[in-house]
Write an enzyme that holds these catalytic residues in place. Structure first.
Site, PDB file in Angstrom:
ATOM      1  N   VAL A   1       0.836  -1.203   0.000  1.00 50.41           N
ATOM      2  CA  VAL A   1       0.000   0.000   0.000  1.00 50.41           C
ATOM      3  C   VAL A   1       0.872   1.255   0.000  1.00 50.41           C
ATOM      4  O   VAL A   1       1.712   1.435   0.880  1.00 50.41           O
ATOM      5  CB  VAL A   1      -0.946   0.029   1.211  1.00 50.41           C
ATOM      6  CG1 VAL A   1      -1.928   1.184   1.082  1.00 50.41           C
ATOM      7  CG2 VAL A   1      -1.696  -1.289   1.352  1.00 50.41           C
ATOM      8  N   SER A   2       0.645   2.134  -0.970  1.00 58.22           N
ATOM      9  CA  SER A   2       1.432   3.357  -1.126  1.00 58.22           C
ATOM     10  C   SER A   2       0.563   4.580  -0.863  1.00 58.22           C
ATOM     11  O   SER A   2      -0.611   4.608  -1.233  1.00 58.22           O
ATOM     12  CB  SER A   2       2.003   3.433  -2.543  1.00 58.22           C
ATOM     13  OG  SER A   2       2.567   4.703  -2.801  1.00 58.22           O
ATOM     14  N   PRO A   3       1.156   5.649  -0.277  1.00 55.80           N
ATOM     15  CA  PRO A   3       0.429   6.910  -0.112  1.00 55.80           C
ATOM     16  C   PRO A   3       0.555   7.820  -1.335  1.00 55.80           C
ATOM     17  O   PRO A   3      -0.071   8.887  -1.377  1.00 55.80           O
ATOM     18  CB  PRO A   3       1.134   7.545   1.086  1.00 55.80           C
ATOM     19  CG  PRO A   3       2.558   7.127   0.912  1.00 55.80           C
ATOM     20  CD  PRO A   3       2.493   5.719   0.342  1.00 55.80           C
TER      21      PRO A   3
END
Length: 713
Positions: free
Chosen positions: A270-272
């Site tokens: 999961v990336s911001p």
């Protein structure tokens, strides 16, 4: 909503009877801010040059009169066994066996902008030039202080739980891997990342005083990219500071009574950086499987939502804080009642062989672990922080050239190659023990159940679980509890507390593993790593609800820090240029500054590693009162300041420190000054303090005449 409105609202919907003993505490854990590489991106050029946000440990002690639980969320990349062991030893010296291996959970938020060298495993430490005792001791000391403060602050209190979806904060950075999971499983979920924020709200007995919150949300703290060289707690840590600032009005960061922990969860894929990966030279989309542009890894980088990493960090942190505050104010939150239960067991992962019944497929799975190993795609890094250009993600085939290079270090055994299946082995870490263990074989597994009907489960996991891996863990735990106590005992939620107690890299599903992107290549115990964890956490859940006990499992090796390798050069001495002295101002601020401008002051300095100044600061922005006295309004833990250190002569030991303050609209007009605090090391021995102060300058909110009264000079 204002703080007083929140408190009044809390009184309205908070019952009067206390059920838990609750204590909260916060402490500074900031490590060496200069010339120590950061842990996370494995980029040796990313050596610290100062501080943007300090690192904190936020600790919570919860008890039901019989059982105690400690949960500490720490602004650090991850937690190693040695750090946890050191903290527990400190606590036992204070409190006997009140806090021990069974009931202490320490979870790293996974910032990639903190000094490394604390994990005591060769592969992790060599990426930051080896073990660094100053970082190690800073973490142990700070975490211990936060727990001691929480213990001292214990009061009767209540706990409430709720959850809600938060969008526009995260994307899946390995969608091709996620799509390898069964379609019928994926169809159960609206998104390819978990969007639920789960939150515990803790109140005093009478409900008039909020004590703190813990929430779990799955997103990488990688808004600050691998070019950043200032210590930062990134988006999750800044979200904590924003919430605490609102609840502790007038207090400096890390000094208030209310503690807000934004803890890590199953953030593995999961990336911001929600604008997604693009080729930085053309702006075109990257190759989706290999994350390359024109065959090169380093050109495919994810960005957003801001114009730069600072703005992106601020935006993501603000959205996290806003959702948390919404949950905090929600009157429908469920009160947690009943007993507290905690269980812990060490597991030797390579030697695990289990038959696991998969309720989803209604079949038994025979699974065994492998000695740790890293795959080729590990070398490629991720779109949040690309690695070596010679590698690409999705590598499932050997490369003869790289095999020859690898074999100069150690050629993996045929058993190791067979065990890891789809993973072509780049580094056979489990077969390397010189000069010490390269990656852990024994990991910590831990489970806590808060309350009973309703209950919330906290699963402390020793790594970075991907979205679907976390979902399967939650299901396995919930289904096991339901199988023992019936549907009425199914927990409200299972929170994954990521990067807890031991760091063992990533955990993907077996299906994601076959794709061998970065996450699969970094799943170190082989294709059935998750299957082993599903079996283990289901066992922990079953034993816990049945009220039974487990053997503690095999103890990880205790390592003497003095035996570990370090290539980080120590501070030998400091000196000043001819005719200058420590703390002297080399560059004064302007006479007047306006919102939107950055005030800069440069000082003659010593090396920041001479004194970490934990619970203190390297700088202060101060505002003058009408009576001539000064109030500190910002420190180096504040978002609007930066402490930037630069060595100007290696041979002479000279250095300079620049303090930057971004003036904001909320900053009251008046007269200000900037101070710098530090320590220098004398060549013949001894460390001595110094300080410097700038000229007074005026902050205006419009272009009006400067006040030049004598008091202000």
């Amino acid at each position: 909503m204002k703080v007083m409105e929140i408190i009044i609202l809390s009184i309205v919907f908070t019952p009067a009877k206390a059920l838990f003993d609750i204590g909260v505490g916060i402490a500074d854990v900031t490590g060496p801010s200069a010339e120590v590489p950061f842990m996370g991106y494995a980029n040796l050029d990313q050596k610290g040059r100062g501080i943007h946000l300090r690192q904190f440990s936020r600790a919570f002690v919860i008890g039901d009169g019989h059982v105690r639980l400690v949960f500490a969320s720490v602004d650090v990349g991850m937690i190693g066994h040695g750090v946890r062991e050191g903290v527990i030893q400190n606590l036992m010296r204070h409190y006997g066996d009140t806090y021990n291996e069974q009931n202490v959970i320490i979870s790293g938020i996974h910032t990639h902008s903190g000094p490394g060298g604390f994990l005591q495993h060769m592969l992790f430490d060599i990426s930051v030039l080896g073990f660094h005792k100053q970082t190690f001791d800073a973490l142990i000391g700070g975490i211990t202080r936060s727990i001691i403060r929480a213990h001292k602050n214990i009061v009767p209190g209540r706990i409430f739980f709720n959850q809600g979806d938060l969008l526009n904060v995260s994307i899946n950075r390995s969608p091709k891997s996620y799509e390898a999971n069964p379609e019928d499983e994926r169809s159960k979920f609206a998104y390819n990342t978990d969007k639920q924020m789960m939150q515990l709200r803790m109140m005093s007995e009478e409900g008039s005083r909020p004590l703190g919150i813990i929430n779990w949300f799955a997103v990488h703290p990688t808004s600050m990219n691998n070019t950043n060289k200032l210590i930062s707690s990134d988006n999750m840590g800044y979200a904590s500071l924003l919430f605490e600032e609102e609840m502790n009005p007038g207090k400096l960061p890390g000094k208030g009574d209310f503690v807000a922990a934004f803890a890590s969860s199953n953030l593995g894929d999961v990336s911001p950086n929600i604008l997604g990966p693009r080729c930085i030279d053309t702006g075109e989309e990257c190759d989706e499987l290999r994350s390359t542009c024109h065959g090169e890894t380093g050109l495919c980088v994810a960005r957003g939502p801001g114009r730069d990493m600072y703005e992106s960090t601020s935006i993501i942190a603000g959205r996290l804080r806003d959702k948390s505050r919404e949950l905090f104010e929600d009157q429908s939150a469920t009160e947690i009642v009943g007993a507290l239960k905690v269980i812990h067991q060490f597991v030797d992962m390579p030697n695990q062989e289990v038959i696991y019944y998969n309720r989803r497929s209604r079949s038994n799975i025979k699974a065994h672990g492998c000695l740790p190993a890293m795959g080729y795609s590990f070398g490629a890094g991720t779109t949040d922080g690309p690695g070596a250009r010679a590698f690409g993600q999705g590598s499932t085939m050997d490369n003869p050239l790289w095999n020859r290079v690898r074999n100069l270090i150690h050629e993996p055994s045929s058993e190791q190659v067979e065990c890891h299946g789809a993973k072509p082995i780049l580094v056979p870490t489990g077969e390397l023990n010189f000069p010490y263990e390269w990656q852990p074989s024994i990991v910590s597994t831990q489970l806590a159940i808060l309350g009973s009907s309703p209950s919330v489960v906290v699963a402390a996991v020793p790594g970075e679980f991907t979205t679907m891996a976390g979902r399967r863990i939650r299901d396995a735990i919930s289904e096991e509890i339901e199988a023992v106590v019936g549907p009425s005992g199914r927990p409200l939620a299972v929170a994954i507390a990521g990067l807890s107690n031991t760091y063992s890299d990533y955990v993907t599903t077996p299906e994601e593993y076959t794709v061998q992107r970065y996450e699969g290549a970094s799943t170190i115990y082989g294709p059935h790593t998750l299957t082993l964890y599903l079996h283990q956490y289901a066992k922990l859940a079953r034993v816990l609800v049945e009220g039974k006990t487990l053997d503690p499992g095999p103890q990880p090796p205790s390592i003497d820090p003095s035996t570990l390798i370090s290539f980080i050069t120590p501070v030998i001495f400091d000196s000043t240029r001819w005719g200058t002295k420590y703390g002297e101002v080399l560059e004064q601020p302007p006479a007047v500054a306006y919102p939107g401008e950055v005030v800069r002051v440069k000082f003659v300095s010593g090396h920041p590693r001479n004194n970490l100044r934990q619970e203190d600061t390297f700088l202060s922005v101060e505002k003058q009162r009408d009576n001539g006295e000064w109030d500190i309004v910002y420190t180096d833990a504040s978002w609007s300041t930066k402490f930037i250190w630069m060595r100007t002569s290696f041979l002479l030991g000279c250095s300079e420190a620049t303090v930057e303050w971004a003036v904001a609209e909320r900053d009251a007009p008046g007269h200000y000054r900037i101070r710098h605090f530090g320590n220098y090391k004398y060549i013949l021995g001894g460390i001595y303090g110094y300080e410097g102060v700038s000229n007074t300058f005026q902050v205006l909110n419009s272009h009006r005449k400067i006040d030049d009264s004598p008091l202000r000079r």
